[in-house]
Design an enzyme around this catalytic site. Structure first.
Site, mmCIF file in Angstrom:
data_model
loop_
_atom_site.group_PDB
_atom_site.id
_atom_site.type_symbol
_atom_site.label_atom_id
_atom_site.label_comp_id
_atom_site.label_asym_id
_atom_site.label_seq_id
_atom_site.Cartn_x
_atom_site.Cartn_y
_atom_site.Cartn_z
ATOM 1 N N GLU A 32 -3.547 7.267 -4.461
ATOM 2 C CA GLU A 32 -4.126 6.459 -5.680
ATOM 3 C C GLU A 32 -5.031 7.038 -6.524
ATOM 4 O OE1 GLU A 32 -1.999 1.895 -6.102
ATOM 5 O OE2 GLU A 32 -4.492 2.397 -4.446
ATOM 6 N N ARG A 88 1.036 -0.966 -0.260
ATOM 7 C CA ARG A 88 0.377 -0.110 -0.106
ATOM 8 C C ARG A 88 0.968 1.292 0.152
ATOM 9 N NH1 ARG A 88 -2.974 -2.853 -1.479
ATOM 10 N NH2 ARG A 88 -5.423 -3.504 -0.969
ATOM 11 N N HIS A 107 -1.450 -0.261 -10.305
ATOM 12 C CA HIS A 107 -1.885 -1.720 -8.946
ATOM 13 C C HIS A 107 -2.654 -2.900 -10.194
ATOM 14 C CE1 HIS A 107 -4.098 -1.550 -4.933
ATOM 15 N NE2 HIS A 107 -3.452 -2.689 -4.874
#
Length: 335
Positions: A274, A246, A293
């Site tokens: 993000e 993360r 991602h």
């Protein structure tokens, strides 16, 4: 078979064909009575309330509405929740475990592609693929017989931060290579690390020692900003930081400073925030490799997660415990 227990899907219906393609759906329907046309994207409709009353197994996934105490009350026969995704921390109330429900997820299946992505990134970083690619593009020429110095994976040191499912899988994938693996994880002892194939060290030692560092810790209050300005300063010149966990685990501003100085390299599948804002310096830095991602399950990899859940369902129907059971006491230190 009329005596098959009843199950219900609770997820975004558009995910269902990828998570449970025809082969998997046929296998699932041999085990339980489940209607793929009845999918709970909400729990407050009449048809879902009726279905919940007889449901013994709730098969959840991305897009599942939050499971509240009222939902549990509406499913008095519920035995287990099987989550066709990773984390259940924001999905389930503590009452699930207080009522004795068995809970599992496909996090172990989702760990596979993340570890594969990480392995590729490690090997590319060790070979300086990203830097050599840019120099080749700039020069439009190379000398075939010229030996590149300072590159290669023989004897590289790789630091793994977090012996999570993904971290452990990365260590496993690195075993065939001539790479020395260091591990930092406050919940693991030296003997366990050695069994995994890594040398347990403190975080500062890992940062100072390793050529390539890959982050696999969960996002918790304790790990927020785990890799900050002080930690990044410990990394050796030319080291590579890989983050598929993360973005919140790494101080983005501090990382950008080191990248702008040309001191470090980064492979980032996750960022904070993000997605990145359009004016982020990370877009333009040549020593930064960004992906959107994608390390986790995508495309045909989604079916692996469905198969994992079907495997778990087979186990519980045979009277065995889940292989990937989630217990309440672990929730504060897992993703």
């Amino acid at each position: 078979m009329a005596d098959r227990p009843a199950a219900l899907f609770a997820l975004g219906a558009h995910h269902l064909p990828d998570l449970y393609p025809a082969r998997s759906m046929h296998r699932l329907q041999r085990l339980v009575r489940i209607d793929p046309t009845v999918v709970a994207e909400r729990f407050d409709t009449d048809d879902i309330r009726v279905a919940l009353a007889s449901t013994e197994f709730l098969i959840t996934g991305w897009g599942c509405p939050t499971i509240t105490t009222a939902v549990l009350d509406a499913a008095p026969r519920l035995r287990a929740i099987l989550h066709t995704a990773g984390s259940v921390k924001t999905l389930l109330p503590a009452e699930c475990w207080e009522r004795g429900l068995a809970v599992t997820s496909a996090a172990s299946a989702n760990a596979v592609p993340v570890a594969e992505y990480t392995l590729a990134a490690i090997l590319f970083a060790g070979k300086d693929v990203f830097g050599l690619r840019d120099r080749y593009h700039a020069a439009r020429h190379f000398t075939v017989a010229e030996v590149q110095t300072g590159v290669g994976n023989y004897g590289r040191t790789v630091g793994v931060i977090g012996a999570s499912r993904i971290g452990r899988r990365v260590i496993e994938l690195l075993r065939p290579f001539d790479i020395e693996v260091y591990l930092f994880d406050p919940y693991v002892d030296a003997a366990t690390a050695a069994d995994l194939g890594a040398c347990l060290v403190d975080l500062d030692t890992l940062l100072r020692t390793c050529d390539i560092i890959t982050v696999h810790a969960p996002a918790t209050p304790q790990t927020h900003g785990l890799i900050g300005a002080e930690q990044l300063a410990l990394m050796r010149d030319g080291a590579t930081l890989i983050n598929t966990a993360r973005g919140s685990l790494v101080d983005s501003h501090a990382l950008v400073e080191h990248l702008q100085a040309g001191r470090l390299y980064a492979v980032l599948d996750v960022t904070d925030p993000e997605p990145l804002p359009a004016d982020s310096a990370l877009w333009k830095l040549p020593n930064t490799f960004l992906t959107p991602h994608i390390a986790g399950s995508h495309g045909n990899e989604l079916a692996r997660m469905g198969d994992c859940i079907i495997d778990e369902l087979e186990r519980i129907l045979d009277g065995s415990p889940f292989a990937h059971a989630i217990v309440a006491s672990d929730l504060d230190r897992v993703a």
